[in-house]
Write an enzyme that holds these catalytic residues in place. Structure first.
Site, short mmCIF file in Angstrom:
data_model
loop_
_atom_site.label_atom_id
_atom_site.label_comp_id
_atom_site.label_asym_id
_atom_site.label_seq_id
_atom_site.Cartn_x
_atom_site.Cartn_y
_atom_site.Cartn_z
N HIS A 57 0.83 -1.22 0.00
CA HIS A 57 0.00 0.00 0.00
C HIS A 57 0.85 1.26 0.00
O HIS A 57 1.70 1.45 0.88
CB HIS A 57 -0.92 0.03 1.22
CG HIS A 57 -2.03 1.02 1.11
ND1 HIS A 57 -3.22 0.73 0.49
CD2 HIS A 57 -2.13 2.29 1.51
CE1 HIS A 57 -4.01 1.79 0.54
NE2 HIS A 57 -3.36 2.77 1.15
N ASP A 59 0.17 5.60 -1.16
CA ASP A 59 -0.80 6.60 -1.63
C ASP A 59 -0.15 7.74 -2.40
O ASP A 59 -0.62 8.87 -2.35
CB ASP A 59 -1.56 7.18 -0.43
CG ASP A 59 -2.69 6.28 0.03
OD1 ASP A 59 -3.68 6.16 -0.71
OD2 ASP A 59 -2.59 5.70 1.13
N GLU A 159 -8.93 1.84 -3.28
CA GLU A 159 -9.07 1.88 -1.82
C GLU A 159 -10.45 2.43 -1.45
O GLU A 159 -10.63 3.61 -1.27
CB GLU A 159 -7.97 2.73 -1.18
CG GLU A 159 -7.97 2.62 0.34
CD GLU A 159 -6.86 3.40 0.99
OE1 GLU A 159 -6.62 3.17 2.19
OE2 GLU A 159 -6.23 4.24 0.32
N HIS A 186 -13.53 2.28 2.84
CA HIS A 186 -12.52 3.12 3.46
C HIS A 186 -13.10 3.57 4.79
O HIS A 186 -13.50 2.73 5.60
CB HIS A 186 -12.10 4.29 2.56
CG HIS A 186 -10.88 5.00 3.06
ND1 HIS A 186 -10.95 6.20 3.72
CD2 HIS A 186 -9.58 4.65 3.05
CE1 HIS A 186 -9.73 6.57 4.09
NE2 HIS A 186 -8.88 5.65 3.69
N HIS A 232 -9.49 -1.48 6.56
CA HIS A 232 -10.54 -0.47 6.72
C HIS A 232 -11.93 -1.06 6.92
O HIS A 232 -12.86 -0.31 7.25
CB HIS A 232 -10.59 0.52 5.54
CG HIS A 232 -9.50 1.53 5.53
ND1 HIS A 232 -9.46 2.59 6.39
CD2 HIS A 232 -8.40 1.64 4.73
CE1 HIS A 232 -8.38 3.32 6.14
NE2 HIS A 232 -7.71 2.75 5.15
N HIS A 253 -2.83 -3.12 4.56
CA HIS A 253 -2.06 -2.24 5.44
C HIS A 253 -2.73 -2.18 6.82
O HIS A 253 -3.38 -1.22 7.18
CB HIS A 253 -1.87 -0.85 4.84
CG HIS A 253 -3.12 -0.14 4.42
ND1 HIS A 253 -4.05 -0.66 3.57
CD2 HIS A 253 -3.60 1.11 4.74
CE1 HIS A 253 -5.03 0.19 3.38
NE2 HIS A 253 -4.79 1.27 4.09
N ASP A 322 1.95 1.98 3.86
CA ASP A 322 0.99 3.09 3.97
C ASP A 322 1.68 4.45 3.85
O ASP A 322 1.16 5.45 4.36
CB ASP A 322 0.19 3.00 5.27
CG ASP A 322 -1.14 3.77 5.19
OD1 ASP A 322 -1.53 4.19 4.08
OD2 ASP A 322 -1.79 3.95 6.23
#
Length: 436
Positions: A57, A59, A159, A186, A232, A253, A322
């Site tokens: 993961h 972003d 995600e 999420h 999540h 993650h 993450d």
């Protein structure tokens, strides 16, 4: 006599020195053999060159939107400031495959989440095709080939299930664009799955954390060969999916709840279910999930690895840093170049080479291969045509497809359109400007 005793003493000292030398040599040989077996003394760079990391993961795409409005022409991905990720640091950290998250705010749910998701897929595809160091991959074989070709492989993961707007055709089209994993939620519930967060008071249900349509989403992901990601999701949703999925799933993650009791982490009962599912938990490095405080260090992270290994085995563990999504990271793990420091700590704790080879990449490859194997077994199954009931979607921006009333002054009788528009006062767009 004194001379004889002196000679005898010298002989004894020489004999003792010789014995000590051979003893030390044998001990050194034993230690060397153990080093070969457990890599406890091998060079971390050599180990990670042999088994370069697959990270679950990152972003970076979100940061490209926030900081640069997705204008790749305005940045150099080799060296980026104000973030923890770039090509130079990937190479230093021995990151060979990165699962790039495609994330849009929960505020886009019921609005323009699908459009925003398409835009984020576009920026990931562009950065992974316009830079020669990267290579976009969509299968296990392509991922393996990218290692042989010296490339950094890019996998795309959505995600948050709100990105598909409760539409199986949208899910299938995302797969066609290269998406190979999706997190079911999420920080907001979807009409069909439940989040671990309570930030948004939407789609609240009692004792129905994975609806019948949610089960169909999981089934369709199994049929496509798309990895189901449970990070999540609520514990009840995770448990329901683990019981329903035909393929292994991942927590891309997440960390151990027993070490840090944060709702985003995974409790022991779910870890045991994950082992039965042959899935994977990819340990998160964010301070709050690692130490339950704003500060953390590498030892805190390693504690999660040790605990999960003891409970369900090293074969169930991966790494999902993450970076770019979380805000703070342990001392010594501030960016993606620092992964060798974590592996060094695990070596110090007597993790074997075989265990670390799994954590770094082999465990993920096994899961991905099994997901593809289930896909192949379901190849004769036709795409699902199930549609979520309109009242369950409860989306004011979702059009009702029917012929317009010719008596209505607002209808365009000449167009022959078969839809009724959204109420004029309803706002159906969101400005993406951050992360919940």
């Amino acid at each position: 006599m004194r001379v004889l005793r002196s000679d005898m003493s010298s002989w004894k000292r020489g004999k003792h020195a010789s014995h000590s030398f051979w003893k030390q040599s044998i001990e050194a040989l034993v230690v060397f053999s153990l080093c070969v077996k457990i890599s406890g003394c091998s060079d971390v760079d050599e180990l990670m060159s042999t088994y370069p990391l697959i990270d679950g993961h990152n972003d970076l795409a979100l940061q490209l939107r926030i900081r640069h409005n997705n204008s790749l022409s305005q940045v150099d991905l080799h060296n980026l400031s104000k973030v923890s990720t770039d090509i130079s640091r990937f190479k230093a950290g021995h990151v060979q495959t990165q699962m790039f998250a495609v994330y849009v705010l929960c505020g886009a749910q019921q609005k323009d989440a699908v459009r925003l998701t398409l835009e984020q897929i576009d920026v990931v595809r562009r950065m992974c095709t316009e830079y020669q160091e990267f290579e976009l991959v969509t299968s296990v074989q392509e991922l393996k080939d990218s290692k042989d070709n010296g490339k950094i492989a890019c996998l795309i993961s959505i995600e948050g299930g709100h990105s598909i707007d409760s539409s199986l055709p949208a899910l299938r089209m995302f797969y066609q664009l290269g998406v190979r994993s999706m997190g079911l939620t999420h920080s907001c519930n979807t009409p069909w799955a439940e989040s671990s967060s309570n930030f948004y008071p939407v789609y609240k249900r009692e004792n129905n954390s994975l609806t019948s349509f949610g089960k169909v989403v999981v089934e369709e992901m199994n049929r496509l060969g798309m990895i189901v990601d449970l990070s999540h999701t609520s514990w009840n949703t995770s448990s329901a999916v683990l019981s329903h999925s035909k393929a292994p799933v991942i927590f891309s993650h997440s960390s151990s709840y027993s070490i840090c009791n944060h709702s985003r982490n995974v409790p022991d009962n779910l870890l045991l279910e994950l082992k039965k599912n042959q899935g994977l938990i990819m340990v998160n490095l964010h301070n709050t999930f690692v130490s339950c405080r704003d500060e953390a260090n590498i030892s805190h992270v390693a504690d999660h690895f040790d605990y999960i290994r003891k409970l369900i085995g090293a074969e169930s563990i991966g790494i999902g840093g993450d970076y770019e999504g979380a805000t703070s990271f342990p001392h010594g793990l501030e960016d993606v170049s620092k992964y060798p420091a974590l592996i060094q700590e695990l070596l110090r704790r007597n993790w074997t080479e075989n265990e670390l080879a799994g954590v770094l990449r082999n465990n993920f490859l096994r899961v991905f291969e099994q997901v593809e194997r289930v896909r192949d077994q379901l190849s004769s199954k036709l795409p699902s045509e199930v549609q979520i009931p309109f009242e369950e979607a409860h989306n004011p921006c979702r059009l009702i497809l029917k012929r317009p009333d010719p008596r209505s002054p607002s209808s365009d009788q000449s167009s022959g359109a078969e839809e009724i528009a959204v109420e004029p006062h309803q706002s159906c767009a969101v400005l993406p400007s951050g992360r919940e």
